[in-house]
Scaffold this motif. Structure first.
Motif, mmCIF file in Angstrom:
data_model
loop_
_atom_site.group_PDB
_atom_site.id
_atom_site.type_symbol
_atom_site.label_atom_id
_atom_site.label_comp_id
_atom_site.label_asym_id
_atom_site.label_seq_id
_atom_site.Cartn_x
_atom_site.Cartn_y
_atom_site.Cartn_z
ATOM 1 N N ASP A 571 -0.570 -10.336 -16.580
ATOM 2 C CA ASP A 571 -1.071 -10.032 -17.921
ATOM 3 C C ASP A 571 -2.140 -8.933 -17.891
ATOM 4 O O ASP A 571 -3.244 -9.090 -18.406
ATOM 5 N N LYS A 572 -1.814 -7.820 -17.250
ATOM 6 C CA LYS A 572 -2.718 -6.668 -17.191
ATOM 7 C C LYS A 572 -1.994 -5.433 -17.743
ATOM 8 O O LYS A 572 -0.825 -5.512 -18.140
ATOM 9 N N ASN A 573 -2.713 -4.295 -17.750
ATOM 10 C CA ASN A 573 -2.121 -3.064 -18.308
ATOM 11 C C ASN A 573 -2.503 -1.857 -17.440
ATOM 12 O O ASN A 573 -3.023 -0.863 -17.919
ATOM 13 N N CYS A 574 -2.255 -1.972 -16.157
ATOM 14 C CA CYS A 574 -2.581 -0.873 -15.236
ATOM 15 C C CYS A 574 -1.531 0.243 -15.360
ATOM 16 O O CYS A 574 -0.364 -0.008 -15.680
ATOM 17 N N TYR A 575 -1.978 1.474 -15.098
ATOM 18 C CA TYR A 575 -1.059 2.611 -15.119
ATOM 19 C C TYR A 575 -1.555 3.664 -14.131
ATOM 20 O O TYR A 575 -2.722 3.684 -13.739
ATOM 21 N N LEU A 576 -0.642 4.549 -13.733
ATOM 22 C CA LEU A 576 -0.933 5.588 -12.740
ATOM 23 C C LEU A 576 -1.274 6.893 -13.443
ATOM 24 O O LEU A 576 -0.617 7.279 -14.416
ATOM 25 N N SER A 577 -2.320 7.589 -12.954
ATOM 26 C CA SER A 577 -2.661 8.904 -13.492
ATOM 27 C C SER A 577 -1.624 9.928 -13.024
ATOM 28 O O SER A 577 -0.925 9.699 -12.020
ATOM 29 N N PRO A 578 -1.480 11.073 -13.722
ATOM 30 C CA PRO A 578 -0.515 12.100 -13.290
ATOM 31 C C PRO A 578 -0.755 12.569 -11.867
ATOM 32 O O PRO A 578 0.188 12.784 -11.102
ATOM 33 N N GLU A 579 -2.047 12.739 -11.493
ATOM 34 C CA GLU A 579 -2.352 13.189 -10.129
ATOM 35 C C GLU A 579 -1.940 12.134 -9.102
ATOM 36 O O GLU A 579 -1.492 12.470 -8.001
ATOM 37 N N ALA A 580 -2.095 10.850 -9.453
ATOM 38 C CA ALA A 580 -1.687 9.779 -8.549
ATOM 39 C C ALA A 580 -0.174 9.809 -8.337
ATOM 40 O O ALA A 580 0.322 9.656 -7.211
ATOM 41 N N LEU A 581 0.566 10.027 -9.418
ATOM 42 C CA LEU A 581 2.023 10.130 -9.291
ATOM 43 C C LEU A 581 2.434 11.325 -8.439
ATOM 44 O O LEU A 581 3.382 11.258 -7.653
ATOM 45 N N ASN A 582 1.688 12.443 -8.600
ATOM 46 C CA ASN A 582 1.988 13.626 -7.779
ATOM 47 C C ASN A 582 1.833 13.307 -6.300
ATOM 48 O O ASN A 582 2.641 13.746 -5.467
ATOM 49 N N LEU A 583 0.780 12.546 -5.960
ATOM 50 C CA LEU A 583 0.575 12.170 -4.559
ATOM 51 C C LEU A 583 1.705 11.272 -4.065
ATOM 52 O O LEU A 583 2.194 11.429 -2.937
ATOM 53 N N LEU A 584 2.132 10.315 -4.891
ATOM 54 C CA LEU A 584 3.217 9.423 -4.492
ATOM 55 C C LEU A 584 4.504 10.209 -4.269
ATOM 56 O O LEU A 584 5.247 9.946 -3.312
ATOM 57 N N GLU A 585 4.768 11.188 -5.138
ATOM 58 C CA GLU A 585 5.981 11.996 -5.008
ATOM 59 C C GLU A 585 5.956 12.882 -3.769
ATOM 60 O O GLU A 585 7.003 13.244 -3.229
ATOM 61 N N SER A 586 4.759 13.257 -3.320
ATOM 62 C CA SER A 586 4.665 14.174 -2.184
ATOM 63 C C SER A 586 4.643 13.451 -0.842
ATOM 64 O O SER A 586 4.650 14.095 0.205
ATOM 65 N N TYR A 587 4.634 12.114 -0.866
ATOM 66 C CA TYR A 587 4.587 11.330 0.373
ATOM 67 C C TYR A 587 6.007 11.143 0.928
ATOM 68 O O TYR A 587 6.987 11.084 0.178
ATOM 69 N N SER A 588 6.132 11.057 2.249
ATOM 70 C CA SER A 588 7.456 11.011 2.888
ATOM 71 C C SER A 588 8.116 9.633 2.823
ATOM 72 O O SER A 588 9.332 9.523 2.963
ATOM 73 N N TRP A 589 7.388 8.530 2.657
ATOM 74 C CA TRP A 589 7.891 7.162 2.539
ATOM 75 C C TRP A 589 8.826 6.767 3.683
ATOM 76 O O TRP A 589 10.019 6.501 3.464
ATOM 77 N N PRO A 590 8.299 6.692 4.893
ATOM 78 C CA PRO A 590 9.150 6.249 6.012
ATOM 79 C C PRO A 590 9.621 4.810 5.841
ATOM 80 O O PRO A 590 10.657 4.425 6.381
ATOM 81 N N GLY A 591 8.863 3.992 5.077
ATOM 82 C CA GLY A 591 9.266 2.606 4.831
ATOM 83 C C GLY A 591 10.088 2.435 3.585
ATOM 84 O O GLY A 591 10.406 1.292 3.201
#
Length: 687
Positions: A571-591
């Motif tokens: 019951d929360k309302n967390c969200y990601l900032s645009p810069e945070a999403l940019n970092l997630l998109e630029s990560y290689s995600w080996p897992g």
């Protein structure tokens, strides 16, 4: 030097008279005191015509004296207000001028005018004593007599040095100096004394004026001044604690004073250097726009504006007009605050909400689809191909081999195959071939009869093949299956029957096998650790699931989907900032997806605010490899078009980060005009 200046210099080179009179249309109109134009060591011949014109004083308010004119108190006070008096004859013809000092001396030498002097002296609230060239007191007022507790008969005609300080008087007469605030005791009374010389037109001292103030009154004034100083200190202390920048401007736009706090990188130089300068001119110079001072002066009311500077700052400025008792605008108090970061955060929040809405709509679209991909969150072309394969094989019972790295969602693919197939109303069972010991795995897969081995269930047990009869059996990590079980699995696939442990009677089954592995089965076949015939038997329909690092378009959707489930659960309302999403998109995600889901949950738990910032993401990814974002080309396009798309993306990114075309041009290494032109073209296309 021009001819006019030469003639002028010759005319005044040896002029003794300090005053020069100017005419207009053959009538006297103004005068100039040459002494006001001289600087140290300057002579008359150095004074220029332009100085005379610019420093001319109108004779409109100069008093006129005629012989026989009645001398009134009003006339005396008017004489005191100007340095000269014009003299006319009875025919109203201008005869010349007389200095203020000579006029007063002439007036007071006459017996009949002595009462005017007494009245003048009596109207002054301080003690006044007039001393002649012999240092004798020749006149005084009643206030002065009261201050020194003496009578007129005791003072008039006496030596001033006997009552006041002889040394100070001698200094005034010898040097012509003015001595102020000298403390003197007379008849045990403390007074504050000022000594001022009376000079002739030639500069000779022919007398002095002694001004006396009562020390108790001076003390009261000093206390009042100290109170004012304390008040100023308190006001300065209060102003220094205020976050906002405060300016006090007069009704002409000139800066009078300012608070200690001021906005850095806003003013062209320190504010203390701008005191006395007109702030309105800074708007014309393009330092900021619009000017709140100009708007207050125009509207005569409180004005709030957001100013933008040449370096991209946004300043909230509030101008408050201050009126005097007559209702005239006297001062403007301006309170300013740097809202650049606030504006940036609001913009980011807006972008985040728009992006969140977009992802939510996309997720709803995916969830509402009546297809097997409703649980597969994707947006990339690569995953679309996988979903298309599921569609094609849905009506067939062929064996499927799903290959892909650990954590890419192979089980989701298997479930989608079951959901879409005509076996969807039959069981879907899954077993991990690499996590169960060999002897136990055999009994789990094929089942056993009662009493077939020590510890076996007395009733026996159906294996997974029997339990999944009519449905789908998902064999995860099949590359880890022991060789002995590979033989039995091959028989099941070939004969469509299974023999439980402890039995010799085969049981017919109808099961679709979907296998999955993160290993290279071809290499295992070459190494002899996996049967070649089994490999070809299970690799009828191969499906390759690309790793998450190869499909960055899916990252925002997967991140939002995971975050949405956590928000709903807690019951929360967390969200990601645009810069945070940019970092997630630029990560290689080996897992892969599993690693992404774990990180999102970690961010959700540790975030202090509703917004998950780039700083928080970077903190958890600090020990990982974060690649710089790069433009994505999802299909083959002409090279020129690709270059234009990359250039457009870079310009948009640079403008979002640096705000101004100048800084964006520096970052991109091209000219400012090129950035400005291309950015305008982009905006026009978007509109």
């Amino acid at each position: 030097m021009d001819i006019d200046q030469v003639c002028f210099s010759e005319q005044i080179a040896n002029r003794m008279d300090p005053y020069v009179f100017l005419t207009k249309n053959n009538e006297l109109s103004a005068y100039v005191d040459l002494r006001d134009l001289k600087t140290s060591g300057k002579k008359n011949k150095d004074i220029r015509v332009e100085q005379i014109r610019s420093n001319a004083i109108s004779i409109e308010n100069i008093e006129i004296f005629k012989p026989g004119k009645e001398i009134t108190m009003s006339f005396v006070f008017k004489v005191l207000g100007n340095p000269i008096v014009l003299v006319k004859n009875n025919e109203d013809e201008l005869m010349g001028y007389i200095t203020r000092e000579d006029m007063l001396i002439g007036l007071f030498r006459k017996e009949k005018n002595i009462n005017i002097l007494k009245l003048l002296l009596g109207s002054i609230p301080m003690g006044v004593f007039v001393v002649d060239h012999n240092q004798k007191i020749i006149n005084c007022n009643e206030t002065g007599l009261n201050m020194i507790q003496s009578a007129s008969s005791e003072v008039m005609g006496s030596d001033a040095g006997q009552i006041f300080n002889q040394e100070k008087l001698n200094n005034v007469f010898s040097t012509g100096a003015i001595l102020l605030n000298e403390i003197h005791f007379i008849n045990e009374m403390g007074v504050l004394v000022d000594y001022s010389p009376i000079e002739t037109a030639e500069g000779n001292v022919e007398g002095a004026i002694i001004i006396v103030q009562d020390l108790p009154k001076v003390g009261e004034m000093a206390l009042e001044m100290e109170a004012v100083k304390d008040l100023n200190r308190d006001m300065n202390a209060i102003l220094s604690t205020i976050y906002d920048e405060l300016l006090v401007i007069d009704n002409k736009g000139t800066l009078i004073r300012h608070s200690e706090n001021y906005i850095k990188d806003f003013w062209p130089r320190p504010l203390k250097e701008l005191i006395g300068e007109n702030i309105l001119e800074l708007e014309n110079e393009g330092v900021f726009s619009p000017s709140v001072i100009r708007l207050v002066l125009e509207k005569k009311e409180k004005v709030s504006v957001v100013q933008e500077t040449i370096n991209g700052k946004k300043i909230l400025a509030v101008g408050n007009p201050i009126f005097n008792s007559a209702g005239d605008l006297q001062r403007i108090v301006v309170a300013s605050r740097d809202i650049t970061e606030n504006t940036k955060l609001r913009s980011e929040l807006k972008q985040t909400k728009e992006m969140t809405k977009k992802y939510e709509q996309e997720l709803n679209r995916l969830k509402n689809k009546e297809d097997p991909s409703k649980d597969i969150i994707y947006g990339s072309l690569k995953m679309q191909k996988v979903v298309n394969q599921i569609e094609k094989i849905a009506n067939f019972s062929s064996t499927v081999l799903i290959q892909g790295e650990s954590g890419v969602g192979k089980e989701l693919i298997a479930r989608a195959i079951h959901t879409k197939s005509n076996r969807s109303d039959k069981p879907f069972l899954t077993i991990n071939c690499g996590s169960i010991p060999e002897n136990l795995l055999e009994s789990e897969l094929f089942g056993y009869t009662k009493g077939s081995f020590t510890g076996a269930d007395s009733q026996g047990k159906k294996g997974y093949f029997e339990q999944a009869n009519g449905g789908v059996l998902f064999l995860d990590e099949i590359g880890d299956m022991p060789m002995s079980l590979q033989v039995k699995l091959l028989r099941v696939l070939q004969e469509d029957e299974v023999v439980p442990i402890g039995s010799v009677t085969p049981i017919p089954i109808d099961v679709q096998i979907v296998a999955a592995t993160n290993k290279d089965l071809k290499k295992l076949v070459e190494d002899g650790s996996f049967r070649e015939d089994l490999y070809y038997r299970i690799n009828v329909i191969p499906i390759h699931v690309p790793p998450l690092g190869e499909r960055p378009e899916d990252i925002p959707l997967l991140a939002y989907h995971t975050l949405e489930k956590l928000n709903h659960r807690y019951d929360k309302n967390c969200y990601l900032s645009p810069e945070a999403l940019n970092l997630l998109e630029s990560y290689s995600w080996p897992g892969n997806i599993r690693e992404l889901q774990n990180l999102i949950e970690r961010l959700f738990v540790t975030a202090d605010e509703e917004v998950i910032t780039a700083e928080l993401v970077e903190h958890f990814l600090s020990h990982e490899t974060v690649h710089k974002p790069f433009p994505l080309i999802n299909g083959i396009v002409p090279l020129k078009q690709a270059k234009e798309e990359i250039e457009e993306q870079l310009i948009i990114l640079a403008m979002k980060k640096h705000k101004t075309t100048i800084k964006a041009a520096e970052a991109l290494g091209i000219s400012q005009s090129a950035v400005s032109r291309k950015y305008q073209q982009i905006l026009q296309r978007e509109n």
